[in-house]
Write a protein that holds these residues in place. Structure first.
Motif, PDB file in Angstrom:
ATOM      1  N   ARG A   1     -72.256  -6.912 -31.155  1.00  0.00           N
ATOM      2  CA  ARG A   1     -73.146  -7.873 -31.803  1.00  0.00           C
ATOM      3  C   ARG A   1     -73.948  -7.146 -32.880  1.00  0.00           C
ATOM      4  O   ARG A   1     -74.481  -6.056 -32.638  1.00  0.00           O
ATOM      5  N   ILE A   2     -74.047  -7.768 -34.035  1.00  0.00           N
ATOM      6  CA  ILE A   2     -74.867  -7.225 -35.114  1.00  0.00           C
ATOM      7  C   ILE A   2     -76.041  -8.172 -35.294  1.00  0.00           C
ATOM      8  O   ILE A   2     -75.861  -9.372 -35.550  1.00  0.00           O
ATOM      9  N   ILE A   3     -77.240  -7.628 -35.133  1.00  0.00           N
ATOM     10  CA  ILE A   3     -78.451  -8.439 -35.092  1.00  0.00           C
ATOM     11  C   ILE A   3     -79.365  -8.038 -36.239  1.00  0.00           C
ATOM     12  O   ILE A   3     -79.679  -6.855 -36.415  1.00  0.00           O
ATOM     13  N   ASN A   4     -79.775  -9.015 -37.011  1.00  0.00           N
ATOM     14  CA  ASN A   4     -80.686  -8.770 -38.125  1.00  0.00           C
ATOM     15  C   ASN A   4     -82.091  -8.573 -37.569  1.00  0.00           C
ATOM     16  O   ASN A   4     -82.653  -9.465 -36.915  1.00  0.00           O
ATOM     17  N   VAL A   5     -82.663  -7.384 -37.806  1.00  0.00           N
ATOM     18  CA  VAL A   5     -84.002  -7.080 -37.304  1.00  0.00           C
ATOM     19  C   VAL A   5     -84.960  -6.812 -38.454  1.00  0.00           C
ATOM     20  O   VAL A   5     -85.973  -6.119 -38.291  1.00  0.00           O
ATOM     21  N   ALA A   6     -84.668  -7.351 -39.636  1.00  0.00           N
ATOM     22  CA  ALA A   6     -85.568  -7.172 -40.774  1.00  0.00           C
ATOM     23  C   ALA A   6     -86.954  -7.693 -40.446  1.00  0.00           C
ATOM     24  O   ALA A   6     -87.971  -7.126 -40.862  1.00  0.00           O
ATOM     25  N   ASN A   7     -86.998  -8.804 -39.697  1.00  0.00           N
ATOM     26  CA  ASN A   7     -88.260  -9.307 -39.150  1.00  0.00           C
ATOM     27  C   ASN A   7     -88.212  -9.072 -37.649  1.00  0.00           C
ATOM     28  O   ASN A   7     -87.604  -9.851 -36.914  1.00  0.00           O
ATOM     29  N   PRO A   8     -88.849  -7.987 -37.164  1.00  0.00           N
ATOM     30  CA  PRO A   8     -88.730  -7.649 -35.741  1.00  0.00           C
ATOM     31  C   PRO A   8     -89.226  -8.753 -34.808  1.00  0.00           C
ATOM     32  O   PRO A   8     -88.821  -8.804 -33.647  1.00  0.00           O
ATOM     33  N   ALA A   9     -90.103  -9.619 -35.310  1.00  0.00           N
ATOM     34  CA  ALA A   9     -90.618 -10.692 -34.466  1.00  0.00           C
ATOM     35  C   ALA A   9     -89.622 -11.831 -34.299  1.00  0.00           C
ATOM     36  O   ALA A   9     -89.775 -12.668 -33.399  1.00  0.00           O
ATOM     37  N   ALA A  10     -88.606 -11.865 -35.146  1.00  0.00           N
ATOM     38  CA  ALA A  10     -87.637 -12.969 -35.086  1.00  0.00           C
ATOM     39  C   ALA A  10     -86.220 -12.462 -35.341  1.00  0.00           C
ATOM     40  O   ALA A  10     -85.566 -12.831 -36.319  1.00  0.00           O
ATOM     41  N   PRO A  11     -85.692 -11.589 -34.477  1.00  0.00           N
ATOM     42  CA  PRO A  11     -84.329 -11.101 -34.673  1.00  0.00           C
ATOM     43  C   PRO A  11     -83.322 -12.223 -34.464  1.00  0.00           C
ATOM     44  O   PRO A  11     -83.545 -13.136 -33.666  1.00  0.00           O
ATOM     45  N   PHE A  12     -82.206 -12.166 -35.176  1.00  0.00           N
ATOM     46  CA  PHE A  12     -81.171 -13.175 -34.985  1.00  0.00           C
ATOM     47  C   PHE A  12     -79.804 -12.546 -35.162  1.00  0.00           C
ATOM     48  O   PHE A  12     -79.642 -11.553 -35.888  1.00  0.00           O
ATOM     49  N   GLN A  13     -78.822 -13.121 -34.482  1.00  0.00           N
ATOM     50  CA  GLN A  13     -77.469 -12.583 -34.534  1.00  0.00           C
ATOM     51  C   GLN A  13     -76.818 -12.907 -35.867  1.00  0.00           C
ATOM     52  O   GLN A  13     -76.783 -14.055 -36.301  1.00  0.00           O
ATOM     53  N   THR A  14     -76.291 -11.858 -36.496  1.00  0.00           N
ATOM     54  CA  THR A  14     -75.563 -12.020 -37.746  1.00  0.00           C
ATOM     55  C   THR A  14     -74.086 -12.250 -37.484  1.00  0.00           C
ATOM     56  O   THR A  14     -73.439 -13.051 -38.155  1.00  0.00           O
ATOM     57  N   SER A  15     -73.551 -11.551 -36.481  1.00  0.00           N
ATOM     58  CA  SER A  15     -72.128 -11.705 -36.180  1.00  0.00           C
ATOM     59  C   SER A  15     -71.822 -11.158 -34.800  1.00  0.00           C
ATOM     60  O   SER A  15     -72.607 -10.409 -34.205  1.00  0.00           O
ATOM     61  N   LEU A  16     -70.648 -11.536 -34.298  1.00  0.00           N
ATOM     62  CA  LEU A  16     -70.129 -11.042 -33.023  1.00  0.00           C
ATOM     63  C   LEU A  16     -68.667 -10.667 -33.230  1.00  0.00           C
ATOM     64  O   LEU A  16     -67.875 -11.474 -33.728  1.00  0.00           O
ATOM     65  N   LEU A  17     -68.305  -9.440 -32.853  1.00  0.00           N
ATOM     66  CA  LEU A  17     -66.918  -9.012 -32.838  1.00  0.00           C
ATOM     67  C   LEU A  17     -66.477  -8.955 -31.380  1.00  0.00           C
ATOM     68  O   LEU A  17     -66.787  -7.997 -30.666  1.00  0.00           O
ATOM     69  N   PRO A  18     -65.806  -9.996 -30.890  1.00  0.00           N
ATOM     70  CA  PRO A  18     -65.411 -10.019 -29.476  1.00  0.00           C
ATOM     71  C   PRO A  18     -64.315  -9.005 -29.185  1.00  0.00           C
ATOM     72  O   PRO A  18     -63.476  -8.700 -30.045  1.00  0.00           O
ATOM     73  N   THR A  19     -64.327  -8.477 -27.959  1.00  0.00           N
ATOM     74  CA  THR A  19     -63.306  -7.510 -27.540  1.00  0.00           C
ATOM     75  C   THR A  19     -62.818  -7.881 -26.150  1.00  0.00           C
ATOM     76  O   THR A  19     -63.506  -8.572 -25.397  1.00  0.00           O
ATOM     77  N   THR A  20     -61.633  -7.395 -25.802  1.00  0.00           N
ATOM     78  CA  THR A  20     -61.092  -7.678 -24.469  1.00  0.00           C
ATOM     79  C   THR A  20     -61.727  -6.799 -23.410  1.00  0.00           C
ATOM     80  O   THR A  20     -61.780  -7.167 -22.244  1.00  0.00           O
ATOM     81  N   GLY A  21     -62.203  -5.629 -23.795  1.00  0.00           N
ATOM     82  CA  GLY A  21     -62.802  -4.710 -22.845  1.00  0.00           C
ATOM     83  C   GLY A  21     -64.308  -4.661 -22.975  1.00  0.00           C
ATOM     84  O   GLY A  21     -64.913  -5.300 -23.839  1.00  0.00           O
ATOM     85  N   THR A  22     -64.930  -3.892 -22.104  1.00  0.00           N
ATOM     86  CA  THR A  22     -66.371  -3.677 -22.140  1.00  0.00           C
ATOM     87  C   THR A  22     -66.675  -2.522 -23.084  1.00  0.00           C
ATOM     88  O   THR A  22     -66.061  -1.450 -22.981  1.00  0.00           O
ATOM     89  N   LEU A  23     -67.610  -2.744 -23.987  1.00  0.00           N
ATOM     90  CA  LEU A  23     -68.026  -1.694 -24.914  1.00  0.00           C
ATOM     91  C   LEU A  23     -69.206  -0.949 -24.319  1.00  0.00           C
ATOM     92  O   LEU A  23     -70.198  -1.557 -23.903  1.00  0.00           O
ATOM     93  N   THR A  24     -69.107   0.373 -24.276  1.00  0.00           N
ATOM     94  CA  THR A  24     -70.081   1.171 -23.529  1.00  0.00           C
ATOM     95  C   THR A  24     -71.035   1.975 -24.393  1.00  0.00           C
ATOM     96  O   THR A  24     -72.113   2.356 -23.935  1.00  0.00           O
ATOM     97  N   CYS A  25     -70.651   2.277 -25.639  1.00  0.00           N
ATOM     98  CA  CYS A  25     -71.501   3.118 -26.479  1.00  0.00           C
ATOM     99  C   CYS A  25     -71.115   2.906 -27.934  1.00  0.00           C
ATOM    100  O   CYS A  25     -70.014   2.440 -28.235  1.00  0.00           O
ATOM    101  N   ILE A  26     -72.028   3.266 -28.845  1.00  0.00           N
ATOM    102  CA  ILE A  26     -71.778   3.023 -30.264  1.00  0.00           C
ATOM    103  C   ILE A  26     -72.536   4.020 -31.127  1.00  0.00           C
ATOM    104  O   ILE A  26     -73.650   4.450 -30.795  1.00  0.00           O
TER     105      ILE A  26
END
Length: 565
Positions: free
Chosen positions: A350-375
């Protein structure tokens, strides 16, 4: 958790949090204590004081006469971890892992316990009525303690109860003993000799909190809030269920039931019709912290079930949450890059816009078949550890030049990764494997260590060295001056389970699970040396360092900010 008058008192990790619930539909934060030395496991309210069973911190007494500024006024050690507390007759009764302690609950506060009953090694719930304390142990026994002489309490008997019993409530002349899968009801007409009269099985693992109001029991568990009618104690009936997951504590007042989630959040459930409970409101209380990153004036927490939490740390002694984003699924790891938070977990990137920390919102989701553990993010690419259901673990690389439209460009099989670091043309997995990412579309493994293991948890790069953590409780240092031929230079065994690591100058900071934070001198990579340790309230799983401040993700302990002297 306990509702008392206009206020709800909630053990939130290692703090007592106070909410105004005069309008139950709109709870309002009022105040909280300083960080306690362990988690607030259970609490009791009596007059202007809160009594907290604080695990390794023993019994903690807090003055709550000013709810906006609760103050700790006394701390009493207990022989073992303090697990439950109740107040009656001017005394606080505290169960710890080895028995029942009795403390005077009047000002001025004394210096030691009034009485003690030595019991088994697994003592849990306690409640008091008349001259008797009823204590549950882990050996299927409900113990009856005569407390008429508080300085010399005596066990006078015990009765068998269900396996895995851990909590008890009293109402009228009945005791309700709660275990994982059922409730036992005992008649206390003869308080010295409890008599079993009835019981009811529960629908699932109900290891969370319990509360009683009138003839209704409210039980929190893994699948929801279960409601049991005990108007006929010999034949209790399950009458309602409100489906939620990961419930932890319960308090009841009037037709409102408050359910605190294990990983954050407070639900207010209207039970005016017990057969059809409905959610009246939700108050987002910060909870679990699995990972932490710091950027500018904010700390960003990966909250596992409670999503992304954004904390203002301008004043590190008084951090305050300013925003949050709670997606479906779990959030395990977070990084910050170019005004965005990149989070990974059970449902993808998930990529989340945090330009305004009081109102973060999701910009996009890249779904995967597995669990993502680190980035890790470098330039236009995200480098991600993935473990999928087919046990095919590896390195996933996604192009994120346009945060609104990320795309997977390559995947390379590798050991199950729980941590990742990227530097220049190389990506590093812990324990240790090295990948050439000069061409992100065609990554290749170029180096690895003979220590290679799928239990590696964290990795940090500084200069020509890689510092990695292993879940078995060790930190290993590798010389990576030649990425094709890394070799170990030093090892340090830690007392806990090493979950994460940060490196700053001559020091490594190790998030060492139940052992807390370790500070390691790495000036000599061949001989790392532990020089300091801080026992955190929860389980240290992630760490970040900025200047002389150390930010620790402490699981149920939340975010801790420590200063390096």
């Amino acid at each position: 958790m306990m509702a008392h008058g206009d206020y709800l008192y909630l053990g939130a990790g290692p703090r007592l949090v106070i909410l105004n619930v005069s309008d139950p539909i709109h709870p309002v934060f009022v105040g909280q204590t300083e960080v306690l030395s362990d988690l607030a496991y259970n609490l009791a309210i009596d007059g202007n004081y809160a009594y907290i069973a604080n695990g390794a911190g023993g019994l903690v007494i807090v003055n709550i006469s000013n709810p906006s500024s609760p103050k700790i006024v006394a701390r009493y050690p207990t022989p073992g971890l303090a697990r439950d507390v109740t107040v009656a007759h001017g005394y606080a009764y505290v169960t710890s892992s080895t028995g029942l302690s009795i403390f005077e609950a009047t000002f001025p506060w004394g210096a030691a316990s009034k009485g003690f009953v030595n019991m088994s090694e697994n003592v849990y719930g306690v409640r008091v009525t008349q001259d008797y304390a009823y204590v549950i142990d882990g050996d299927r026994r409900l113990h009856v303690i005569n407390i008429s002489n508080s300085a010399d309490p005596k066990e006078i008997g015990s009765v068998e109860i269900s396996i895995n019993a851990n909590q008890i409530e009293l109402s009228a002349m009945y005791a309700y003993v709660f275990s994982l899968f059922n409730v036992d009801i005992l008649d206390l007409t003869n308080p010295a000799v409890p008599k079993y009269v009835g019981g009811v099985g529960l629908s699932a693992d109900n290891s969370g909190g319990r509360a009683i109001s009138g003839t209704l029991l409210f039980i929190a568990g893994s699948t929801g809030l279960e409601i049991v009618d005990v108007s006929n104690p010999a034949a209790p009936i399950r009458v309602g269920l409100f489906p939620t997951t990961w419930n932890w504590r319960v308090a009841a007042q009037g037709t409102q039931v408050y359910v605190a989630g294990r990983y954050g959040g407070l639900r207010v459930i209207d039970v005016a019709n017990p057969q059809h409970p409905v959610q009246a409101s939700f108050y987002d209380v910060a909870g679990y912290a699995a990972d932490v990153k710091v950027a500018g004036s904010y700390a960003y927490l990966a909250g596992w079930r409670s999503g992304l939490r954004i904390i203002d740390v301008v004043n590190p002694s008084q951090p305050g949450e300013v925003g949050f984003f709670t997606p479906d699924g779990f959030v395990f790891h977070v990084v910050i890059s170019r005004g965005y938070a990149y989070t990974v977990g059970s449902l993808g990137l998930r990529i989340i816009n945090v330009a305004n920390p009081a109102a973060p919102f999701q910009t996009s989701l890249l779904p995967t078949t597995g669990t993502l553990t680190c980035i890790a993010v470098q330039g236009d690419y995200a480098y991600i550890g993935e473990a999928n259901t087919a046990l095919e673990h590896g390195l996933l690389i996604a192009r994120v030049a346009d945060p609104s439209n990320p795309s997977e460009i390559s995947f390379l099989r590798a050991y199950a990764p729980r941590g990742i670091a990227v530097m220049g043309n190389y990506a590093y997995f812990p324990a240790l494997s090295i990948y050439d990412i000069a061409d992100p579309a065609n990554p290749s493994q170029v180096g690895y260590s003979s220590y290679l293991s799928d239990s590696g948890t964290g990795v940090a790069i500084q200069g020509s060295y890689a510092y990695t953590t292993i879940l078995d409780g060790s930190m290993q240092i590798f010389d990576i001056s030649d990425p094709l031929k890394p070799f170990p230079t030093g090892t340090l065994n830690s007392p806990g389970k090493a979950w994460g690591i940060a490196v700053d100058g001559p020091y490594a900071f190790l998030a060492d699970g139940e052992s807390g934070l370790l500070v390691i001198n790495i000036a000599n990579p061949a001989a790392p040396l532990e020089i300091a340790r801080y026992d955190t309230p929860g389980i240290a799983t992630g760490v970040a360092v900025v200047g002389n401040l150390i930010y620790v993700a402490d699981a149920e302990g939340g975010l801790l900010i420590l200063r390096l002297k």
